[in-house]
Design a protein around this motif. Structure first.
Motif, PDB file in Angstrom:
ATOM      1  N   ASP A 133       0.820  -1.210   0.000  1.00  0.00           N
ATOM      2  CA  ASP A 133       0.000   0.000   0.000  1.00  0.00           C
ATOM      3  C   ASP A 133       0.855   1.261   0.000  1.00  0.00           C
ATOM      4  O   ASP A 133       0.533   2.237  -0.685  1.00  0.00           O
ATOM      5  N   GLY A 135       1.145   0.778  -4.167  1.00  0.00           N
ATOM      6  CA  GLY A 135      -0.300   0.907  -4.313  1.00  0.00           C
ATOM      7  C   GLY A 135      -0.889  -0.090  -5.283  1.00  0.00           C
ATOM      8  O   GLY A 135      -1.943   0.160  -5.884  1.00  0.00           O
ATOM      9  N   PHE A 180      -4.078  -7.183  -1.136  1.00  0.00           N
ATOM     10  CA  PHE A 180      -4.307  -5.783  -1.484  1.00  0.00           C
ATOM     11  C   PHE A 180      -5.562  -5.638  -2.345  1.00  0.00           C
ATOM     12  O   PHE A 180      -6.288  -4.650  -2.223  1.00  0.00           O
ATOM     13  N   SER A 223      -8.796  -3.276  -1.844  1.00  0.00           N
ATOM     14  CA  SER A 223      -9.248  -2.351  -2.891  1.00  0.00           C
ATOM     15  C   SER A 223     -10.714  -2.566  -3.233  1.00  0.00           C
ATOM     16  O   SER A 223     -11.489  -1.607  -3.346  1.00  0.00           O
TER      17      SER A 223
END
Length: 294
Positions: free
Chosen positions: A234, A238, A250, A254
Motif C-alpha cells: 500500500d 499501491g 491488497f 481495494s
C-alpha cells in the motif's frame, strides 16, 4: 505415582481465560463467520438486507482475469520474498555464529527490522529506492530510466520483495541463530580437525541439521507473504503499475474498502484463506517428508 494437578476454583479459572476468549471470539471467529456469510450473499454498500446468491460471487471472481493476475503475482511474490529472506537470514546467522569481531552487536541489531511496522518499512524503502531522490537516482543519472518502479512492473515487484525480505530476514535470523547454537560444538570441531573449511562445515554439518528450522520458517514466511504484505504494498506501489504488484490481500482491500463491494471482497478472503491452508497442507504432506529431526 505422580498425582495429576487439579484446579478446584472453576469460576476463577473461567474469569482468567474469559478476556482472551472474548478477544478471539470478537476479532477472529465473528469476522470469519461474517465474511463467510457475505461471500454467499450480496452486501449493499450503504446498508440494507443481504440477498443470498450462493456461489455467484465465487463464479464471478474465478472468471475475472484481473483476479487471476493477483493470484499469479501473489505466488511470485511469495516465492521470491521467502527465498531471499531465508537465504539472507541464514547467511547472517552463520556469520554471527562464528563469533566474528562485533558479533554481539550484530546479534542485537539484526533483529531490529522485525520490530518496525510494515507501513514504516514500505515508506523507508519507497524513499530509498525512489528513482529521482534515493540512492538509485545516481544509477539513473548514468543509465536514464534504468530503475523506475512507478512505470516498470518488475521494478515494483523487486522493490516490495526487497522490503518484505528485509523485514522478515530479522525474524528468520533469530530462529537460525538459536538452531545453530543448539548444534553441539564437538561436531563443528571434529569437522574442522578433519580439514573441513568454513563453507564445507556449513554445507555438510550445520545446514543439514537446520532442516526442521528451515521447514518451520518456510511455512511461516510463505503464509506471511500472502496475508501480511498489505502495508508494504500500500505504501510503496499501491498495487501498480498496471496491477503488477496487486497482491491478493491488497485486491481484497481495494474491492472492499475502495470499491465498496463487500461481497466480492469476502469471497476473495475465503479463497485466500483456503489457498494458504492448501499450501500449508502441501508443505506438511510432501516437504516435511524430507525433513530429518535429529
Amino acid at each position: 505415582m505422580q498425582r495429576r494437578a487439579a484446579f478446584d476454583n472453576l469460576w476463577l479459572a473461567g474469569a482468567l481465560i474469559a478476556p482472551q476468549l472474548l478477544l478471539v471470539l470478537v476479532f477472529f471467529y465473528w469476522p470469519t463467520v461474517q465474511a463467510l456469510y457475505w461471500a454467499f450473499s450480496t452486501q449493499p454498500p450503504f446498508g440494507g438486507a443481504n440477498q443470498w446468491v450462493g456461489w455467484q460471487n465465487f463464479e464471478q471472481i474465478f472468471s475475472d482475469s484481473v483476479y487471476w493476475n493477483s493470484v499469479r503475482v501473489s505466488i511470485i511474490f511469495a516465492i521470491l520474498s521467502t527465498s531471499l529472506s531465508i537465504a539472507t537470514a541464514l547467511l547472517m546467522a552463520l556469520m554471527v555464529d562464528r563469533q566474528l569481531a562485533g558479533h554481539r552487536v550484530y546479534r542485537f541489531i539484526y533483529f531490529w527490522p522485525y520490530a518496525i511496522a510494515a507501513p514504516a518499512v514500505g515508506l523507508a524503502f519507497r524513499f530509498i529506492f525512489a528513482p529521482d531522490a534515493g540512492f538509485v537516482s545516481a544509477v539513473n543519472q548514468f543509465a536514464p530510466n534504468l530503475w523506475n518502479p512507478a512505470l516498470k512492473g518488475w521494478d515494483a515487484m523487486i522493490l516490495i520483495v526487497i522490503a518484505n525480505s528485509w523485514k522478515m530476514a530479522a525474524y528468520n535470523f533469530i530462529f537460525f541463530l538459536a538452531a545453530l547454537q543448539a548444534i553441539p560444538r564437538t561436531l563443528i570441531e571434529a569437522a574442522a580437525m578433519d580439514g573441513s573449511g568454513v563453507l564445507r562445515r556449513a554445507r555438510d554439518v550445520q545446514i543439514p541439521l537446520l532442516q526442521p528450522t528451515l521447514f518451520f520458517l518456510l511455512v511461516i514466511n510463505i503464509t506471511e507473504s500472502f496475508v501480511d504484505s498489505f502495508g508494504i504494498v500500500d505504501i510503496t506501489t499501491g498495487g501498480g503499475p498496471a496491477r503488477a504488484t496487486d497482491l491478493m490481500v491488497f485486491k481484497i482491500y481495494s474491492d472492499g474498502f475502495k470499491g465498496l463491494d463487500y461481497s466480492m471482497a469476502a469471497a476473495q478472503s475465503i479463497v485466500l484463506m483456503l489457498l494458504v491452508v492448501a499450501l500449508t497442507f502441501i508443505q506438511f504432506r510432501y516437504v516435511e517428508r524430507r525433513v530429518h529431526y535429529a
